[in-house]
Scaffold this active site. Structure first.
Site, mmCIF file in Angstrom:
data_model
loop_
_atom_site.group_PDB
_atom_site.id
_atom_site.type_symbol
_atom_site.label_atom_id
_atom_site.label_comp_id
_atom_site.label_asym_id
_atom_site.label_seq_id
_atom_site.Cartn_x
_atom_site.Cartn_y
_atom_site.Cartn_z
ATOM 1 N N THR A 149 -0.760 -11.840 5.280
ATOM 2 C CA THR A 149 -1.044 -12.076 4.099
ATOM 3 C C THR A 149 0.451 -12.745 2.782
ATOM 4 O O THR A 149 0.457 -13.773 2.662
ATOM 5 C CB THR A 149 -1.476 -10.900 2.958
ATOM 6 N N GLY A 150 1.614 -11.656 3.238
ATOM 7 C CA GLY A 150 2.594 -12.929 2.382
ATOM 8 C C GLY A 150 2.969 -13.576 2.727
ATOM 9 O O GLY A 150 2.968 -14.698 2.370
ATOM 10 N N GLU A 206 4.911 -1.900 12.462
ATOM 11 C CA GLU A 206 3.948 -0.685 11.423
ATOM 12 C C GLU A 206 2.833 -0.541 11.353
ATOM 13 O O GLU A 206 1.557 -1.353 11.235
ATOM 14 C CB GLU A 206 4.242 -2.215 9.604
ATOM 15 N N LYS A 264 -5.440 -8.862 -9.184
ATOM 16 C CA LYS A 264 -6.122 -9.151 -8.366
ATOM 17 C C LYS A 264 -6.130 -7.858 -7.378
ATOM 18 O O LYS A 264 -5.112 -7.874 -6.910
ATOM 19 C CB LYS A 264 -6.361 -9.760 -8.014
ATOM 20 N N GLU A 283 -9.937 -4.868 -2.935
ATOM 21 C CA GLU A 283 -11.203 -4.631 -3.016
ATOM 22 C C GLU A 283 -11.843 -3.410 -2.515
ATOM 23 O O GLU A 283 -12.376 -3.199 -2.851
ATOM 24 C CB GLU A 283 -11.934 -6.052 -2.226
ATOM 25 N N CYS A 316 4.473 2.183 2.575
ATOM 26 C CA CYS A 316 4.974 1.543 3.159
ATOM 27 C C CYS A 316 6.739 1.731 3.466
ATOM 28 O O CYS A 316 7.304 1.756 4.443
ATOM 29 C CB CYS A 316 5.254 -0.062 2.172
ATOM 30 N N GLY A 352 2.222 -6.491 0.138
ATOM 31 C CA GLY A 352 1.187 -5.821 1.281
ATOM 32 C C GLY A 352 1.035 -6.108 2.505
ATOM 33 O O GLY A 352 2.601 -6.251 2.877
ATOM 34 N N GLU A 359 6.945 -7.805 -1.483
ATOM 35 C CA GLU A 359 6.977 -6.688 -0.634
ATOM 36 C C GLU A 359 6.072 -6.554 0.451
ATOM 37 O O GLU A 359 4.591 -5.843 0.154
ATOM 38 C CB GLU A 359 7.367 -5.092 -1.480
#
Length: 494
Positions: A230-231, A383, A173, A176, A282, A226, A248
């Site tokens: 979200t992680g 970040e 995935k 998007e 990153c 990401g 990561e």
């Protein structure tokens, strides 16, 4: 043409949804692609499950799996220019960067092809000739691979090559926002002869197309690159079924410069470390730590050079840095620029959108340098993922190390010094997954990549990157089994 790839065939989303893909340089429409929903992801998971449980790929000899990875590398080389152009249209980065990305992807596929050839059982000494013991490395199963928007093709290769090389089946995935080169890669996987169901592709948003991968009991592993937030959500979702997980999650990476370094070279690298791909990296060196005696001259010259960076269309050979990826991300970076000023940092250059009329329709933000920063500032701690660098001072080696480690993250860092022993000392004390000495940014397919602390769990690349997608099984054979008679007396057995 349909863009979801499930069980060896291209198809549209079950609900018929479409999603526009726009060029971040001018917001022009590139194309539209299928927008998958939970039903599409479910179909992809079940296809991968069937392919793993009954299909040929997990049982294909390692040498044949390696040969397929090499075929993919060759096809990427054949289509390099078209794929690089697509990457630039999709992400906004310069064409030079995109070409390097494709070369790096080819190197990753070739590296894992060679490593898979060596994926052999490991003998274990048992201390007797009457038994033998070994460790077999087997595929984990169905792997859900969720990739980011900044390096869509490269990050996909870091997951796809070792996952397939180890014999797993996969559901990918991509973001998007930038899915186009992942679609192109899947066309090459099919052309290379990968069996139906071994690799499946769903496009769409995280909640609609990605979240089911973490929640579904038929998925054995989740690999995600990401954001931290979200992680964390994926970890919670994966906990119920106790999936293997590899994350990561970015970094806030210190770039430490001592006064005895080659300062002209360090300046040059400091510029690239934060403004390459508009800081959407990153491992970007967004936190510049400078020894007191060089601080004033260094930040002044850095700001002068940053202000001269030419922004523009990534397809223009004169462009040195492209736009940010989306309007949403531009707004986020702008907020950090405003916070830097309000929290007391001294703005030396940038801090706004450019006023060049040719850039008006794009998602551009000027290269930004903040001086006189302190560790308490949000722009220093978060970040920002944009073209913003913050400069702090240090007086001693111990202070430099303390500042370098004073972050929730631990992905990468660098130390610049003419003292070899000092470079090794600082590198040893920095709590980051990669430390460069008198350099910034290179990675190698054979060297593990990943972070400490909130930068993630597990490693990509290197041998560890392959073993993330393997289960270790101990097999013990007794050549001369004889009855042990542990319970002979209670059973009245001689």
């Amino acid at each position: 043409m349909p863009e979801l790839f499930i069980s060896g065939s291209w198809r549209d989303a079950a609900a018929g949804g479409r999603h526009d893909i726009r060029n971040p340089f001018d917001q022009s429409l590139i194309t539209s692609v299928s927008a998958a929903g939970p039903a599409d992801t479910e179909a992809a998971i079940l296809a991968a499950r069937e392919a793993f449980d009954t299909g040929p790929w997990p049982r294909t000899p390692p040498a044949e799996r390696a040969a397929l990875l090499r075929r993919v590398a060759g096809l990427l080389g054949r289509d390099k220019e078209a794929i690089a152009r697509t990457e630039t249209l999709d992400t906004g980065k310069t064409l030079v960067e995109s070409r390097i990305d494709v070369d790096d992807v080819i190197a990753v596929f070739r590296y894992y092809a060679d490593l898979v050839d060596e994926l052999k059982s490991r003998p274990v000494a048992v201390g007797t000739g009457d038994a033998a013991s070994r460790i077999d490395y087997e595929p984990v199963g169905v792997c859900g691979l969720i990739t980011p928007w900044n390096y869509p093709l490269l990050q996909a290769s870091w997951k796809i090559a070792p996952a397939l090389g180890a014999g797993n089946t996969i559901v990918v995935k991509p973001s998007e926002v930038t899915p186009l080169t992942t679609i192109a890669l899947f066309r090459l996987l099919a052309e290379a002869g990968l069996p139906a169901g071994a690799a499946n592709l769903v496009l769409g948003t995280g909640p609609e197309a990605g979240a089911p991968l973490a929640e579904h009991p038929a998925v054995d592993l989740i690999s995600f690159t990401g954001s931290l937030a979200t992680g964390q959500r994926l970890m919670h979702a994966a906990a119920d079924s106790v999936k293997k997980i590899c994350l990561e999650l970015g970094g806030k990476n210190p770039n430490i410069v001592f006064a005895d370094a080659d300062l002209d070279v360090a300046l040059d690298y400091a510029l690239t470390a934060v403004f390459l791909h508009s800081g959407q990296v990153c491992s970007a060196g967004t936190r510049l730590l400078l020894e007191n005696s060089i601080y004033a001259d260094f930040v002044t010259e850095l700001a002068r050079r940053a202000a001269a960076i030419k922004l523009g269309n990534g397809l223009d050979p004169d462009t040195e840095s492209g736009p940010l990826v989306s309007a949403q991300h531009l707004s986020k970076v702008e907020r950090y620029g405003t916070l830097g000023v309000t929290e007391g940092a001294r703005l030396l250059t940038g801090g706004a959108r450019p006023d060049d009329p040719e850039l008006t329709n794009g998602f551009f933000y000027l290269p930004t340098v903040f001086a006189d920063c302190t560790r308490e500032m949000t722009v220093v701690r978060d970040e920002t993922f944009g073209p913003i660098v913050t400069a702090e001072r240090f007086g001693t080696e111990a202070e430099a190390v303390a500042l370098g480690n004073d972050t929730d993250y631990g992905l990468a860092g660098a130390v610049w010094t003419g003292d070899t022993e000092r470079g090794d000392r600082v590198a040893a004390r920095l709590r980051h997954g990669t430390v460069w000495i008198n350099d910034f940014g290179p990675y190698l397919p054979a060297a593990e990549w990943g972070g400490f602390k909130r930068s993630g769990i597990g490693r990509e690349l290197g041998p560890s990157g392959l073993h993330e997608y393997c289960e270790a099984k101990h097999v013990y054979r007794n050549h001369k089994p004889t009855a042990q008679r542990w319970f002979a007396r209670s059973l009245n057995i001689d």
